[in-house]
Design a protein around this motif. Structure first.
Motif, PDB file in Angstrom:
ATOM      1  N   LEU A  57       0.826  -1.207   0.000  1.00 32.22           N
ATOM      2  CA  LEU A  57       0.000   0.000   0.000  1.00 32.22           C
ATOM      3  C   LEU A  57       0.861   1.258   0.000  1.00 32.22           C
ATOM      4  CD1 LEU A  57      -2.683  -0.952   2.707  1.00 32.22           C
ATOM      5  CD2 LEU A  57      -2.869  -1.168   0.212  1.00 32.22           C
ATOM      6  N   PRO A  58       0.460   2.277  -0.760  1.00 33.93           N
ATOM      7  CA  PRO A  58       1.176   3.557  -0.713  1.00 33.93           C
ATOM      8  C   PRO A  58       0.786   4.330   0.546  1.00 33.93           C
ATOM      9  CG  PRO A  58      -0.651   3.667  -2.267  1.00 33.93           C
ATOM     10  CD  PRO A  58      -0.599   2.249  -1.782  1.00 33.93           C
ATOM     11  N   HIS A  59       1.770   4.756   1.319  1.00 31.75           N
ATOM     12  CA  HIS A  59       1.488   5.436   2.580  1.00 31.75           C
ATOM     13  C   HIS A  59       0.754   6.766   2.388  1.00 31.75           C
ATOM     14  CE1 HIS A  59       4.378   2.551   4.258  1.00 31.75           C
ATOM     15  NE2 HIS A  59       3.882   2.854   5.441  1.00 31.75           N
ATOM     16  N   GLN A  60       0.959   7.376   1.254  1.00 33.50           N
ATOM     17  CA  GLN A  60       0.404   8.711   1.056  1.00 33.50           C
ATOM     18  C   GLN A  60      -1.048   8.693   0.597  1.00 33.50           C
ATOM     19  OE1 GLN A  60       2.551   7.197  -0.856  1.00 33.50           O
ATOM     20  NE2 GLN A  60       2.067   7.482  -3.027  1.00 33.50           N
ATOM     21  N   GLN A  61      -1.577   7.503   0.287  1.00 26.81           N
ATOM     22  CA  GLN A  61      -2.918   7.447  -0.292  1.00 26.81           C
ATOM     23  C   GLN A  61      -3.977   7.204   0.789  1.00 26.81           C
ATOM     24  OE1 GLN A  61      -2.874   5.392  -3.909  1.00 26.81           O
ATOM     25  NE2 GLN A  61      -5.056   5.613  -4.359  1.00 26.81           N
ATOM     26  N   ALA A  62      -5.144   7.791   0.597  1.00 25.62           N
ATOM     27  CA  ALA A  62      -6.250   7.620   1.537  1.00 25.62           C
ATOM     28  C   ALA A  62      -6.759   6.183   1.491  1.00 25.62           C
ATOM     29  CB  ALA A  62      -7.371   8.588   1.206  1.00 25.62           C
ATOM     30  N   LEU A  63      -7.195   5.695   2.648  1.00 24.48           N
ATOM     31  CA  LEU A  63      -7.731   4.338   2.767  1.00 24.48           C
ATOM     32  C   LEU A  63      -9.124   4.385   3.376  1.00 24.48           C
ATOM     33  CD1 LEU A  63      -4.643   2.537   4.399  1.00 24.48           C
ATOM     34  CD2 LEU A  63      -5.126   2.795   1.955  1.00 24.48           C
ATOM     35  N   VAL A  64      -9.963   3.448   2.996  1.00 29.34           N
ATOM     36  CA  VAL A  64     -11.238   3.209   3.675  1.00 29.34           C
ATOM     37  C   VAL A  64     -11.293   1.728   4.014  1.00 29.34           C
ATOM     38  CG1 VAL A  64     -12.546   5.152   2.737  1.00 29.34           C
ATOM     39  CG2 VAL A  64     -12.396   3.019   1.426  1.00 29.34           C
ATOM     40  N   LEU A  65     -11.956   1.394   5.101  1.00 25.27           N
ATOM     41  CA  LEU A  65     -11.917   0.040   5.636  1.00 25.27           C
ATOM     42  C   LEU A  65     -13.246  -0.680   5.511  1.00 25.27           C
ATOM     43  CD1 LEU A  65     -10.021   0.748   8.989  1.00 25.27           C
ATOM     44  CD2 LEU A  65      -9.036   0.156   6.758  1.00 25.27           C
ATOM     45  N   VAL A  66     -13.154  -1.985   5.295  1.00 20.30           N
ATOM     46  CA  VAL A  66     -14.275  -2.897   5.470  1.00 20.30           C
ATOM     47  C   VAL A  66     -13.818  -3.905   6.513  1.00 20.30           C
ATOM     48  CG1 VAL A  66     -15.798  -4.600   4.413  1.00 20.30           C
ATOM     49  CG2 VAL A  66     -15.048  -2.607   3.088  1.00 20.30           C
ATOM     50  N   THR A  67     -14.538  -4.010   7.614  1.00 18.76           N
ATOM     51  CA  THR A  67     -14.089  -4.854   8.718  1.00 18.76           C
ATOM     52  C   THR A  67     -15.235  -5.682   9.267  1.00 18.76           C
ATOM     53  OG1 THR A  67     -14.603  -3.397  10.601  1.00 18.76           O
ATOM     54  CG2 THR A  67     -12.587  -2.913   9.374  1.00 18.76           C
ATOM     55  N   ASP A  68     -14.883  -6.657  10.081  1.00 16.85           N
ATOM     56  CA  ASP A  68     -15.887  -7.309  10.917  1.00 16.85           C
ATOM     57  C   ASP A  68     -16.357  -6.322  11.968  1.00 16.85           C
ATOM     58  OD1 ASP A  68     -16.045  -9.850   9.764  1.00 16.85           O
ATOM     59  OD2 ASP A  68     -14.353 -10.620  10.924  1.00 16.85           O
ATOM     60  N   ALA A  69     -17.587  -6.481  12.413  1.00 16.77           N
ATOM     61  CA  ALA A  69     -18.111  -5.622  13.470  1.00 16.77           C
ATOM     62  C   ALA A  69     -17.230  -5.738  14.708  1.00 16.77           C
ATOM     63  CB  ALA A  69     -19.545  -6.022  13.812  1.00 16.77           C
ATOM     64  N   GLY A  70     -16.813  -4.620  15.250  1.00 11.40           N
ATOM     65  CA  GLY A  70     -15.965  -4.592  16.430  1.00 11.40           C
ATOM     66  C   GLY A  70     -14.482  -4.556  16.127  1.00 11.40           C
ATOM     67  N   SER A  71     -14.107  -4.696  14.863  1.00 12.36           N
ATOM     68  CA  SER A  71     -12.689  -4.702  14.485  1.00 12.36           C
ATOM     69  C   SER A  71     -12.248  -3.406  13.824  1.00 12.36           C
ATOM     70  CB  SER A  71     -12.404  -5.868  13.524  1.00 12.36           C
ATOM     71  OG  SER A  71     -12.617  -7.109  14.149  1.00 12.36           O
ATOM     72  N   GLU A  72     -13.117  -2.402  13.832  1.00  8.12           N
ATOM     73  CA  GLU A  72     -12.815  -1.150  13.151  1.00  8.12           C
ATOM     74  C   GLU A  72     -11.578  -0.464  13.744  1.00  8.12           C
ATOM     75  OE1 GLU A  72     -17.283  -1.896  13.147  1.00  8.12           O
ATOM     76  OE2 GLU A  72     -15.706  -1.803  14.688  1.00  8.12           O
ATOM     77  N   ALA A  73     -11.575  -0.296  15.060  1.00  4.95           N
ATOM     78  CA  ALA A  73     -10.471   0.409  15.719  1.00  4.95           C
ATOM     79  C   ALA A  73      -9.166  -0.363  15.620  1.00  4.95           C
ATOM     80  CB  ALA A  73     -10.819   0.672  17.180  1.00  4.95           C
ATOM     81  N   LYS A  74      -9.232  -1.678  15.815  1.00  4.33           N
ATOM     82  CA  LYS A  74      -8.024  -2.497  15.722  1.00  4.33           C
ATOM     83  C   LYS A  74      -7.419  -2.396  14.326  1.00  4.33           C
ATOM     84  CE  LYS A  74      -6.263  -7.206  16.258  1.00  4.33           C
ATOM     85  NZ  LYS A  74      -6.595  -8.620  16.594  1.00  4.33           N
ATOM     86  N   SER A  75      -8.263  -2.439  13.321  1.00 13.63           N
ATOM     87  CA  SER A  75      -7.788  -2.344  11.941  1.00 13.63           C
ATOM     88  C   SER A  75      -7.090  -1.012  11.696  1.00 13.63           C
ATOM     89  CB  SER A  75      -8.965  -2.506  10.968  1.00 13.63           C
ATOM     90  OG  SER A  75      -9.607  -3.750  11.133  1.00 13.63           O
ATOM     91  N   ALA A  76      -7.738   0.075  12.134  1.00 17.39           N
ATOM     92  CA  ALA A  76      -7.166   1.407  11.934  1.00 17.39           C
ATOM     93  C   ALA A  76      -5.884   1.585  12.738  1.00 17.39           C
ATOM     94  CB  ALA A  76      -8.184   2.466  12.333  1.00 17.39           C
ATOM     95  N   ASP A  77      -5.860   1.068  13.972  1.00 20.54           N
ATOM     96  CA  ASP A  77      -4.676   1.211  14.817  1.00 20.54           C
ATOM     97  C   ASP A  77      -3.472   0.472  14.238  1.00 20.54           C
ATOM     98  OD1 ASP A  77      -6.075   2.774  16.585  1.00 20.54           O
ATOM     99  OD2 ASP A  77      -6.451   1.171  18.040  1.00 20.54           O
ATOM    100  N   LEU A  78      -3.691  -0.735  13.701  1.00 15.82           N
ATOM    101  CA  LEU A  78      -2.598  -1.493  13.103  1.00 15.82           C
ATOM    102  C   LEU A  78      -2.008  -0.748  11.915  1.00 15.82           C
ATOM    103  CD1 LEU A  78      -4.009  -5.152  13.164  1.00 15.82           C
ATOM    104  CD2 LEU A  78      -1.927  -4.350  14.301  1.00 15.82           C
ATOM    105  N   LEU A  79      -2.857  -0.152  11.119  1.00 16.07           N
ATOM    106  CA  LEU A  79      -2.379   0.602   9.966  1.00 16.07           C
ATOM    107  C   LEU A  79      -1.686   1.898  10.393  1.00 16.07           C
ATOM    108  CD1 LEU A  79      -5.454   0.017   7.644  1.00 16.07           C
ATOM    109  CD2 LEU A  79      -3.132  -0.812   7.230  1.00 16.07           C
ATOM    110  N   ALA A  80      -2.271   2.570  11.379  1.00 15.14           N
ATOM    111  CA  ALA A  80      -1.679   3.825  11.858  1.00 15.14           C
ATOM    112  C   ALA A  80      -0.286   3.594  12.435  1.00 15.14           C
ATOM    113  CB  ALA A  80      -2.580   4.461  12.909  1.00 15.14           C
ATOM    114  N   ALA A  81      -0.098   2.438  13.085  1.00 13.21           N
ATOM    115  CA  ALA A  81       1.198   2.116  13.676  1.00 13.21           C
ATOM    116  C   ALA A  81       2.281   1.956  12.608  1.00 13.21           C
ATOM    117  CB  ALA A  81       1.100   0.841  14.500  1.00 13.21           C
ATOM    118  N   GLU A  82       1.854   1.698  11.374  1.00 13.67           N
ATOM    119  CA  GLU A  82       2.800   1.537  10.258  1.00 13.67           C
ATOM    120  C   GLU A  82       2.892   2.793   9.403  1.00 13.67           C
ATOM    121  OE1 GLU A  82       4.718  -1.139  10.094  1.00 13.67           O
ATOM    122  OE2 GLU A  82       3.693  -1.750  11.942  1.00 13.67           O
ATOM    123  N   GLY A  83       2.284   3.873   9.880  1.00 10.19           N
ATOM    124  CA  GLY A  83       2.387   5.134   9.172  1.00 10.19           C
ATOM    125  C   GLY A  83       1.274   5.423   8.193  1.00 10.19           C
TER     126      GLY A  83
END
Length: 226
Positions: A57-83
C-alpha cells in the motif's frame, strides 16, 4: 476508537473511493473470498497485516476500511502504527450492509488441490501462480509454475504478462497470501483466477500433481508468517 475514524454510509464510502481511496478489507481471508466490495485489497487481521500493508500500500494514499463488526479500531490502529494515517473511515454495517443494499459485489473462487490436479493435464491455458518467497519456491513447487512473490505484485510490471484467456490458479503456503494476491489481480481487472485452498501444504500432499525443486533447492528457509 480513534476520534478521526468515521463511520461511512455507503454513499460516503463510494464517494471516498471515487476520489481515490483504496479499500482495505480486514476480514478473514476465508470470508473475503466469499464476497467483497469490488476493488478491495484483502489484509485479514489473522495474518501479517503490518508486513503486507507496508509492502503493497502507498502510505500517502487515503484508505477506507471494510471490517468485521468490532474490528474497526483495531484495523485502523494497526495501519496507523505503520504510518498509514489517512484512514478516512470504515463502511457502516460492513460488507453485509453493502451486499444487502444491492450494490455490486465480487468474489474469488476457491478450489481444492485435487481440482488443480484434475485440471493440470487437460487445460492448455492453465497457469499456476506461486506467490511465495523465492526460497520457499526453490524448496519445492509445481512443475512449470510461475513465481511472483507477493511483495513484488505492487509493481504492475510483474503481473503484466497474465493473459485474459489464461486460467490462473494461485497459491501460497497455506492460503493467506494467495487471497491478498488474488485481490490485487481482481483490482487490475484479472478475474479468471482460482485460489487453491491450503496452498502448497495441500498441493504437495496431492500425489497427482508433479512438483520439483529448483537449482537453489538446497537453500533452507524457515516457516515464514503469512
Amino acid at each position: 476508537m480513534p476520534a478521526t475514524l468515521q463511520s461511512l454510509s455507503i454513499t460516503a464510502f463510494k464517494q471516498a473511493v471515487d476520489a481515490g481511496a483504496i479499500i482495505v478489507d480486514t476480514r478473514p481471508a476465508t470470508v473475503f473470498t466469499a464476497g467483497f466490495v469490488p476493488g478491495s485489497i484483502s489484509l485479514g487481521l489473522e495474518g501479517s497485516v503490518a508486513e503486507w500493508a507496508n509492502a503493497l500500500l502507498p502510505h500517502q494514499q487515503a484508505l477506507v476500511l471494510v471490517t468485521d463488526a468490532g474490528s474497526e479500531a483495531k484495523s485502523a490502529d494497526l495501519l496507523a502504527a505503520e504510518g498509514f494515517t489517512k484512514v478516512l473511515g470504515y463502511l457502516e454495517g460492513g460488507y453485509e450492509a453493502w451486499q444487502q443494499s444491492g450494490e455490486e459485489i465480487d468474489m474469488i473462487i476457491d478450489v481444492e488441490a485435487d481440482e488443480l490436479a484434475m485440471d493440470l493435464p487437460f487445460d492448455e491455458n492453465i497457469v499456476v501462480l506461486d506467490v511465495r518467497r523465492p526460497a520457499e519456491f526453490a524448496e519445492g513447487h509445481v512443475v512449470d509454475a510461475e513465481n511472483v512473490p507477493l511483495d513484488e505484485m505492487a509493481d504492475l510490471v510483474n503481473i503484466a504478462n497474465i493473459e485474459e484467456e489464461q486460467n490462473v490458479y494461485i497459491h501460497c503456503r497455506s492460503g493467506y497470501r494467495s487471497v491478498i494476491a488474488a485481490s490485487l489481480l481482481k483490482r487490475q481487472g484479472i478475474h479468471n483466477i482460482r485460489n487453491v485452498l491450503g496452498g502448497w501444504n495441500a498441493i504437495k500432499a496431492e500425489t497427482r500433481i508433479k512438483t520439483e525443486k529448483s537449482a537453489a533447492g538446497d537453500t533452507k528457509s524457515t516457516d515464514t508468517p503469512e
